[in-house]
Design a protein around this motif. Structure first.
Motif, PDB file in Angstrom:
ATOM      1  N   UNK A  82      47.076  55.589  15.277  1.00 62.47           N
ATOM      2  CA  UNK A  82      47.937  55.688  15.233  1.00 62.47           C
ATOM      3  C   UNK A  82      49.708  55.233  14.899  1.00 62.47           C
ATOM      4  N   UNK A  83      49.047  53.894  14.185  1.00 62.40           N
ATOM      5  CA  UNK A  83      50.141  54.191  12.408  1.00 62.40           C
ATOM      6  C   UNK A  83      50.662  54.937  11.626  1.00 62.40           C
ATOM      7  N   UNK A  84      49.235  55.353  11.288  1.00 60.15           N
ATOM      8  CA  UNK A  84      49.428  56.717  10.728  1.00 60.15           C
ATOM      9  C   UNK A  84      50.435  57.522  11.272  1.00 60.15           C
ATOM     10  N   UNK A  85      50.904  58.495  12.680  1.00 64.22           N
ATOM     11  CA  UNK A  85      50.903  58.961  13.239  1.00 64.22           C
ATOM     12  C   UNK A  85      51.833  58.798  13.233  1.00 64.22           C
ATOM     13  N   UNK A  86      52.335  57.424  13.810  1.00 61.82           N
ATOM     14  CA  UNK A  86      54.167  56.910  13.823  1.00 61.82           C
ATOM     15  C   UNK A  86      54.546  56.733  12.392  1.00 61.82           C
ATOM     16  N   UNK A  87      53.915  56.857  11.175  1.00 64.10           N
ATOM     17  CA  UNK A  87      54.659  56.861   9.986  1.00 64.10           C
ATOM     18  C   UNK A  87      54.814  57.876   9.508  1.00 64.10           C
ATOM     19  N   UNK A  88      53.847  58.851  10.193  1.00 62.25           N
ATOM     20  CA  UNK A  88      54.181  60.305   9.137  1.00 62.25           C
ATOM     21  C   UNK A  88      52.749  61.324   9.964  1.00 62.25           C
ATOM     22  N   UNK A 307      55.138  67.937  10.735  1.00 61.90           N
ATOM     23  CA  UNK A 307      55.853  67.875  10.556  1.00 61.90           C
ATOM     24  C   UNK A 307      56.115  66.257   9.415  1.00 61.90           C
ATOM     25  N   UNK A 308      56.240  66.599   8.120  1.00 64.75           N
ATOM     26  CA  UNK A 308      56.530  65.020   7.645  1.00 64.75           C
ATOM     27  C   UNK A 308      57.017  64.357   7.606  1.00 64.75           C
ATOM     28  N   UNK A 309      57.181  63.489   7.700  1.00 64.25           N
ATOM     29  CA  UNK A 309      58.733  61.698   8.080  1.00 64.25           C
ATOM     30  C   UNK A 309      58.258  61.492   6.231  1.00 64.25           C
ATOM     31  N   UNK A 310      59.427  61.685   5.313  1.00 60.88           N
ATOM     32  CA  UNK A 310      59.325  60.598   3.915  1.00 60.88           C
ATOM     33  C   UNK A 310      59.948  59.426   4.683  1.00 60.88           C
ATOM     34  N   UNK A 311      59.291  58.569   4.030  1.00 68.57           N
ATOM     35  CA  UNK A 311      60.293  57.022   3.734  1.00 68.57           C
ATOM     36  C   UNK A 311      59.712  57.051   1.967  1.00 68.57           C
ATOM     37  N   UNK A 312      59.956  55.505   2.450  1.00 70.32           N
ATOM     38  CA  UNK A 312      60.194  54.738   1.568  1.00 70.32           C
ATOM     39  C   UNK A 312      58.019  54.499   0.814  1.00 70.32           C
ATOM     40  N   UNK A 317      50.736  58.274  -0.890  1.00 72.49           N
ATOM     41  CA  UNK A 317      50.592  58.476  -1.083  1.00 72.49           C
ATOM     42  C   UNK A 317      49.920  59.080  -1.737  1.00 72.49           C
ATOM     43  N   UNK A 318      48.833  59.160  -1.343  1.00 73.74           N
ATOM     44  CA  UNK A 318      47.220  60.004  -1.815  1.00 73.74           C
ATOM     45  C   UNK A 318      47.451  61.535  -1.677  1.00 73.74           C
ATOM     46  N   UNK A 319      48.408  61.697  -1.164  1.00 74.53           N
ATOM     47  CA  UNK A 319      48.023  63.529  -0.744  1.00 74.53           C
ATOM     48  C   UNK A 319      49.467  64.174  -1.194  1.00 74.53           C
ATOM     49  N   UNK A 320      50.270  63.885  -2.126  1.00 74.75           N
ATOM     50  CA  UNK A 320      51.666  64.225  -2.332  1.00 74.75           C
ATOM     51  C   UNK A 320      51.252  65.581  -2.959  1.00 74.75           C
ATOM     52  N   UNK A 323      51.566  67.691  -0.031  1.00 76.98           N
ATOM     53  CA  UNK A 323      53.002  67.875   1.004  1.00 76.98           C
ATOM     54  C   UNK A 323      53.749  68.761   0.551  1.00 76.98           C
ATOM     55  N   UNK A 324      54.686  68.704   1.584  1.00 75.91           N
ATOM     56  CA  UNK A 324      55.747  70.174   1.695  1.00 75.91           C
ATOM     57  C   UNK A 324      57.587  69.057   0.726  1.00 75.91           C
ATOM     58  N   UNK A 325      57.060  67.613   0.746  1.00 73.09           N
ATOM     59  CA  UNK A 325      58.185  67.206   0.950  1.00 73.09           C
ATOM     60  C   UNK A 325      57.917  66.744  -1.094  1.00 73.09           C
ATOM     61  N   UNK A 326      56.778  67.058  -1.674  1.00 71.33           N
ATOM     62  CA  UNK A 326      56.711  66.416  -2.954  1.00 71.33           C
ATOM     63  C   UNK A 326      56.750  68.491  -3.619  1.00 71.33           C
ATOM     64  N   UNK A 327      56.579  69.424  -2.939  1.00 72.16           N
ATOM     65  CA  UNK A 327      56.277  70.779  -3.690  1.00 72.16           C
ATOM     66  C   UNK A 327      54.766  71.621  -3.072  1.00 72.16           C
TER      67      UNK A 327
END
Length: 353
Positions: A82-88, A307-312, A317-320, A323-327
């Motif tokens: 649940x926390x994972x989904x709320x985070x991203x 959808x990704x949700x970029x945060x600090x 994250x192991x999955x950069x 992830x589209x946010x990291x190309x």
């Protein structure tokens, strides 16, 4: 951890008061858990670490699986997922749908080790539950962890002299020692340890997870305790820290018709104890929040829109690479899709409790 065994009877517990509990008195005939966990779940990714070194224990989450298994739609919800989904939402997809592998981390693995030591210490008679005995358990529990999860040996593959491993184990010892300044295990007889709980709400949503420790007072009052090897959050973030505990309280309430008297987070990293006494309105809000969250997960599962949700936190994250946010490009979606409806796919943040 999954289990098919019957619930164990409560034999004794601490009074539900201050962090230093009162002397125990038998509480015969009271049962809390529907099941007691057995060996680690074959799918079990047990811990996740955050930048502050916080460790979330989730050994009973059947939604976390090893890479290579055939993808299936989510069937249940745990606090960590649940926390994972709320985070991203995309992180949730990578972990639950794609089941991408994640490297073990020193912080998370140390958390697993410390939890194992604190669980096993209660096997000893009350008078023998001392800090030296607890520290003496660390080598054996580390050996068991390496046997059950060989991948953790990679953490120290570049440490031929063992210096870094020695420092890591010393930090685990310090965390264990600090626990004795926060609670007195000679005055505690937990009703349950590492307890797997699961319940299905009237809506059909299935909730599950692992509770580190359950104490039951002679009067029947229940205290849920969770150990954290990181530092306590600042006051403005305390509500987020309590989400996991309220989740467990909801499960116990729906499963046994008993609202836990107290929720207690024991932060070994900073030496703090955070307590909260839930009321029905609290848990009803959590239940509504989880239903809304599950509906959002169901929509994303059917449409493939995660959808990704970029945060600090993205920096850890192991999955950069995916992830589209990291190309990166996510793997091909492994589940059947349906066309999103007009306005569908909105995965807004969950509101406050």
């Amino acid at each position: 951890m999954a289990a098919d065994t019957t619930a164990a009877e409560v034999v004794a517990s601490a009074t539900l008061g201050d962090a230093d509990a009162a002397a125990t008195t038998p509480a015969a005939g009271v049962a809390i858990g529907a099941q007691r966990p057995g060996p680690p779940h074959p799918d079990g990714v047990r811990t996740t670490a955050t930048p502050a070194g916080e460790v979330a224990i989730d050994a009973g989450d059947a939604d976390v699986a090893v890479a290579g298994r055939v993808a299936v739609a989510p069937t249940s919800l745990s606090p960590s997922r649940a926390s994972d989904f709320m985070q991203c939402p995309l992180l949730y997809r990578f972990r639950v749908i794609d089941r991408l592998p994640e490297k073990p981390s020193e912080a998370a693995t140390r958390g697993t080790l410390v939890h194992a030591v604190l669980e096993r210490l209660f096997d000893a008679p009350a008078g023998e539950r001392t800090a030296p005995r607890a520290k003496a358990l660390i080598p054996g529990q580390w050996d068991r962890l390496r046997e059950s999860r060989p991948e953790v040996t990679e953490l120290f593959a570049d440490d031929p002299d063992g210096e870094r491993l020695a420092r890591w184990l010393e930090e685990a010892e310090r965390l264990v020692e600090r626990w004795f300044t926060l609670e007195d295990p000679t005055r505690l007889e937990p009703a349950e340890r590492e307890l797997f709980v699961e319940t299905e709400l009237e809506s059909g949503l299935r909730l599950r997870g692992i509770i580190d420790r359950v104490d039951v007072a002679p009067t029947g009052e229940v205290r849920i305790v969770d150990y954290k090897t990181g530092k306590a959050p600042r006051p403005e973030y305390a509500e987020g820290a309590l989400f996991q505990m309220k989740f467990y309280a909801l499960v116990v309430w729906r499963l046994k018709r008993v609202i836990p008297r107290r929720l207690q987070l024991v932060y070994l990293g900073s030496g703090d104890v955070l307590t909260y006494d839930p009321v029905p309105a609290d848990l009803e809000r959590v239940e509504r929040k989880l239903h809304a969250l599950w509906e959002a997960i169901a929509r994303a599962t059917e449409t493939g829109v995660w959808r990704p949700r970029p945060t600090k936190l993205c920096g850890w994250c192991d999955h950069q690479a995916h992830c589209p946010e990291f190309g990166g490009t996510p793997p091909p979606y492994p589940l059947p899709l349906r066309a999103p409806e007009s306005g569908a796919g909105s995965q807004g943040r969950m509101g406050p409790d």
